[in-house]
Motif scaffolding. Structure first.
Motif, PDB file in Angstrom:
ATOM      1  N   VAL A 177       0.844  -1.208   0.000  1.00  0.00           N
ATOM      2  CA  VAL A 177       0.000   0.000   0.000  1.00  0.00           C
ATOM      3  C   VAL A 177       0.876   1.253   0.000  1.00  0.00           C
ATOM      4  O   VAL A 177       2.071   1.176   0.249  1.00  0.00           O
ATOM      5  N   LYS A 178       0.234   2.381  -0.235  1.00  0.00           N
ATOM      6  CA  LYS A 178       0.949   3.656  -0.174  1.00  0.00           C
ATOM      7  C   LYS A 178       0.934   4.184   1.263  1.00  0.00           C
ATOM      8  O   LYS A 178      -0.039   3.957   1.994  1.00  0.00           O
ATOM      9  N   ASP A 179       1.997   4.920   1.630  1.00  0.00           N
ATOM     10  CA  ASP A 179       1.949   5.601   2.934  1.00  0.00           C
ATOM     11  C   ASP A 179       2.136   7.106   2.755  1.00  0.00           C
ATOM     12  O   ASP A 179       2.303   7.847   3.689  1.00  0.00           O
ATOM     13  N   LYS A 201       7.943   0.821  -7.118  1.00  0.00           N
ATOM     14  CA  LYS A 201       8.232  -0.542  -6.638  1.00  0.00           C
ATOM     15  C   LYS A 201       6.987  -1.431  -6.643  1.00  0.00           C
ATOM     16  O   LYS A 201       7.029  -2.576  -6.190  1.00  0.00           O
ATOM     17  N   ARG A 202       5.864  -0.917  -7.140  1.00  0.00           N
ATOM     18  CA  ARG A 202       4.618  -1.673  -7.032  1.00  0.00           C
ATOM     19  C   ARG A 202       4.656  -2.997  -7.808  1.00  0.00           C
ATOM     20  O   ARG A 202       4.302  -4.039  -7.258  1.00  0.00           O
ATOM     21  N   ILE A 203       5.111  -2.941  -9.056  1.00  0.00           N
ATOM     22  CA  ILE A 203       5.117  -4.163  -9.876  1.00  0.00           C
ATOM     23  C   ILE A 203       6.095  -5.192  -9.313  1.00  0.00           C
ATOM     24  O   ILE A 203       5.759  -6.361  -9.128  1.00  0.00           O
ATOM     25  N   ILE A 253      -2.469  -2.667  -3.516  1.00  0.00           N
ATOM     26  CA  ILE A 253      -3.652  -1.789  -3.580  1.00  0.00           C
ATOM     27  C   ILE A 253      -3.114  -0.397  -3.278  1.00  0.00           C
ATOM     28  O   ILE A 253      -3.031   0.040  -2.135  1.00  0.00           O
ATOM     29  N   ALA A 254      -2.658   0.274  -4.318  1.00  0.00           N
ATOM     30  CA  ALA A 254      -1.837   1.464  -4.121  1.00  0.00           C
ATOM     31  C   ALA A 254      -2.008   2.454  -5.276  1.00  0.00           C
ATOM     32  O   ALA A 254      -1.064   2.699  -6.024  1.00  0.00           O
ATOM     33  N   THR A 255      -3.209   2.993  -5.401  1.00  0.00           N
ATOM     34  CA  THR A 255      -3.518   3.993  -6.450  1.00  0.00           C
ATOM     35  C   THR A 255      -2.968   3.550  -7.808  1.00  0.00           C
ATOM     36  O   THR A 255      -2.483   4.366  -8.585  1.00  0.00           O
ATOM     37  N   MET A 256      -3.040   2.275  -8.070  1.00  0.00           N
ATOM     38  CA  MET A 256      -2.392   1.748  -9.270  1.00  0.00           C
ATOM     39  C   MET A 256      -3.352   1.607 -10.444  1.00  0.00           C
ATOM     40  O   MET A 256      -4.352   0.889 -10.368  1.00  0.00           O
ATOM     41  N   SER A 257      -3.017   2.320 -11.522  1.00  0.00           N
ATOM     42  CA  SER A 257      -3.871   2.278 -12.715  1.00  0.00           C
ATOM     43  C   SER A 257      -3.560   1.057 -13.561  1.00  0.00           C
ATOM     44  O   SER A 257      -2.404   0.645 -13.667  1.00  0.00           O
ATOM     45  N   ILE A 258      -4.613   0.543 -14.177  1.00  0.00           N
ATOM     46  CA  ILE A 258      -4.433  -0.540 -15.151  1.00  0.00           C
ATOM     47  C   ILE A 258      -3.873   0.100 -16.422  1.00  0.00           C
ATOM     48  O   ILE A 258      -4.427   1.087 -16.907  1.00  0.00           O
ATOM     49  N   GLN A 269       0.771  -1.872 -20.691  1.00  0.00           N
ATOM     50  CA  GLN A 269       2.156  -2.278 -20.415  1.00  0.00           C
ATOM     51  C   GLN A 269       2.231  -3.048 -19.105  1.00  0.00           C
ATOM     52  O   GLN A 269       2.905  -4.070 -19.000  1.00  0.00           O
ATOM     53  N   ARG A 270       1.536  -2.543 -18.083  1.00  0.00           N
ATOM     54  CA  ARG A 270       1.558  -3.232 -16.784  1.00  0.00           C
ATOM     55  C   ARG A 270       0.859  -4.587 -16.865  1.00  0.00           C
ATOM     56  O   ARG A 270       1.225  -5.513 -16.147  1.00  0.00           O
ATOM     57  N   GLN A 271      -0.140  -4.683 -17.746  1.00  0.00           N
ATOM     58  CA  GLN A 271      -0.874  -5.954 -17.880  1.00  0.00           C
ATOM     59  C   GLN A 271      -0.008  -7.075 -18.475  1.00  0.00           C
ATOM     60  O   GLN A 271      -0.359  -8.232 -18.370  1.00  0.00           O
ATOM     61  N   GLY A 303       7.946   6.330 -11.923  1.00  0.00           N
ATOM     62  CA  GLY A 303       7.233   5.083 -12.196  1.00  0.00           C
ATOM     63  C   GLY A 303       5.733   5.258 -12.342  1.00  0.00           C
ATOM     64  O   GLY A 303       5.007   4.286 -12.534  1.00  0.00           O
ATOM     65  N   SER A 304       5.275   6.502 -12.267  1.00  0.00           N
ATOM     66  CA  SER A 304       3.826   6.732 -12.383  1.00  0.00           C
ATOM     67  C   SER A 304       3.426   6.862 -13.851  1.00  0.00           C
ATOM     68  O   SER A 304       4.261   7.116 -14.728  1.00  0.00           O
ATOM     69  N   THR A 305       2.132   6.734 -14.085  1.00  0.00           N
ATOM     70  CA  THR A 305       1.613   6.935 -15.436  1.00  0.00           C
ATOM     71  C   THR A 305       1.841   8.402 -15.829  1.00  0.00           C
ATOM     72  O   THR A 305       2.038   8.710 -17.000  1.00  0.00           O
ATOM     73  N   SER A 327       0.061  14.534 -11.495  1.00  0.00           N
ATOM     74  CA  SER A 327      -0.328  13.209 -11.024  1.00  0.00           C
ATOM     75  C   SER A 327      -1.839  13.093 -11.186  1.00  0.00           C
ATOM     76  O   SER A 327      -2.468  13.941 -11.827  1.00  0.00           O
ATOM     77  N   ASP A 328      -2.425  12.062 -10.554  1.00  0.00           N
ATOM     78  CA  ASP A 328      -3.881  11.894 -10.621  1.00  0.00           C
ATOM     79  C   ASP A 328      -4.580  13.007  -9.838  1.00  0.00           C
ATOM     80  O   ASP A 328      -4.074  13.433  -8.782  1.00  0.00           O
ATOM     81  N   ASP A 329      -5.733  13.434 -10.337  1.00  0.00           N
ATOM     82  CA  ASP A 329      -6.525  14.473  -9.637  1.00  0.00           C
ATOM     83  C   ASP A 329      -6.790  14.084  -8.175  1.00  0.00           C
ATOM     84  O   ASP A 329      -6.684  14.904  -7.266  1.00  0.00           O
ATOM     85  N   SER A 330      -7.072  12.788  -7.960  1.00  0.00           N
ATOM     86  CA  SER A 330      -7.392  12.291  -6.624  1.00  0.00           C
ATOM     87  C   SER A 330      -6.206  12.441  -5.667  1.00  0.00           C
ATOM     88  O   SER A 330      -6.382  12.796  -4.500  1.00  0.00           O
ATOM     89  N   ILE A 331      -5.011  12.185  -6.154  1.00  0.00           N
ATOM     90  CA  ILE A 331      -3.805  12.276  -5.318  1.00  0.00           C
ATOM     91  C   ILE A 331      -3.467  13.745  -5.060  1.00  0.00           C
ATOM     92  O   ILE A 331      -3.150  14.134  -3.935  1.00  0.00           O
ATOM     93  N   LEU A 332      -3.589  14.578  -6.110  1.00  0.00           N
ATOM     94  CA  LEU A 332      -3.258  16.000  -5.959  1.00  0.00           C
ATOM     95  C   LEU A 332      -4.236  16.692  -5.006  1.00  0.00           C
ATOM     96  O   LEU A 332      -3.824  17.510  -4.177  1.00  0.00           O
TER      97      LEU A 332
HETATM   98  N1  GLU Z   1      -2.394   6.098 -10.863  1.00  0.00           N
HETATM   99  C1  GLU Z   1      -1.081   6.432 -11.292  1.00  0.00           C
HETATM  100  C2  GLU Z   1      -0.248   5.207 -11.537  1.00  0.00           C
HETATM  101  O1  GLU Z   1      -0.705   4.128 -11.348  1.00  0.00           O
HETATM  102  C3  GLU Z   1      -0.363   7.344 -10.314  1.00  0.00           C
HETATM  103  C4  GLU Z   1      -0.375   6.806  -8.942  1.00  0.00           C
HETATM  104  C5  GLU Z   1       0.904   6.950  -8.158  1.00  0.00           C
HETATM  105  O2  GLU Z   1       1.840   7.622  -8.554  1.00  0.00           O
HETATM  106  O3  GLU Z   1       0.929   6.333  -7.110  1.00  0.00           O
HETATM  107  O4  GLU Z   1       0.872   5.314 -11.916  1.00  0.00           O
END
Ligand code: GLU
Length: 257
Positions: free
Chosen positions: A40-42, A88-90, A102-107, A110-112, A152-154, A191-196
């Motif tokens: 998860v994110k902290d 480091k999520r992947i 479970i860390a604000t990770m978009s599908i 490439q990640r798939q 490493g973010s989108t 970054s994502d609107d939700s995170i900002l």
């Molecule tokens: N949702 C975006 C991603 O998966 C940004 C989230 C983030 O940086 O944690 O890369």
């Protein structure tokens, strides 16, 4: 003689199939361990962050992780939360360090290639944060500016593709990214609107651009297993959370749109 041979072959088949142990699935292993390990994110309020009051990890993603633990293991306390950074999520999933991320990770396609994703549980979109009095109003105003991103973010990928003339400065955590922005090391954070919006929830003097340049469906990430039992289980849980209003009330709890 023919009958005898048939019987012999049949018993050999039966013997070999009995001797072969059923491989344990990822889900079996979690159930046997009786603890769900989740990355998860902290540093990403309100998805995953350390509560000032309790010192514990909390947020929208953390609540989803606890809900899944309760569903699979019968208690939301049967969980080990491992803080991970965006880049480091992947790796944390493919190395087996965590069962789920479970860390604000978009599908993304490439990640798939590398990991599996559940059904999406939240939809965000990329935008940018600037100072209130900044002359930046749209993404085209960022053409010759310095943009801060999380490595490493989108957002990093999208900015490189959409605004190749911008200068990019990357940080491992959003805490460092925001501090760098305050220190004047960049004209915007993207970054994502939700995170900002989480970043400036209790702060004044900042503005988020109105336009979004991407579609960011957040989902639970996991290793690509031969069997689909873990993925199917998570999909069933997420689908139910969406149908029974759990996701909606969690969004309200964490002031998410
Ligand atoms: N949702 C975006 C991603 O998966 C940004 C989230 C983030 O940086 O944690 O890369």
């Amino acid at each position: 003689m023919k009958k005898f041979l048939c019987l012999l072959i049949l018993s050999l088949i039966l013997l070999t199939s009995c001797g072969k142990k059923e491989e344990k699935t990822a889900l079996d292993k979690i159930i046997e361990r009786d603890v769900l390990i989740v990355g998860v994110k902290d540093d990403s309020k309100p998805f995953g962050f350390v509560s000032k009051a309790t010192g514990e990890l909390e947020g929208f993603d953390i609540d989803i992780a606890r809900y899944i633990a309760k569903d699979i293991l019968g208690s939301e306390r049967k969980i080990k939360l491992v803080p991970i950074t965006t880049d480091k999520r992947i790796e944390s999933v493919t190395s087996g360090e965590v069962d789920l991320v479970i860390a604000t990770m978009s599908i993304t396609p490439q990640r798939q290639y590398l990991i599996d994703f559940s059904e999406p549980y939240y939809i965000a979109g990329q935008t940018a944060l600037v100072k209130e009095d900044s002359d930046i109003h749209t993404f085209s105003d960022l053409k010759r500016k310095t943009i801060i991103i999380s490595l490493g973010s989108t957002a990093e990928k999208n900015i490189r593709r959409i605004i190749p003339t911008a200068r990019i400065v990357g940080y491992k955590t959003y805490k460092e990214a925001f501090q760098a922005f305050i220190d004047g090391k960049g004209d915007a954070i993207s970054s994502d609107d939700s995170i900002l919006s989480g970043m400036i929830m209790d702060k004044k003097g900042y503005r988020i651009l109105k336009n979004k340049i991407s579609y960011e469906p957040y989902a639970v990430g996991m290793q690509k297993y031969d069997d689909q039992k873990l993925k199917n289980t998570i999909d069933v849980i997420i689908t139910r959370m969406k149908k029974d209003g759990t996701i909606k009330s969690l969004k309200q709890k964490w002031h998410l749109k």
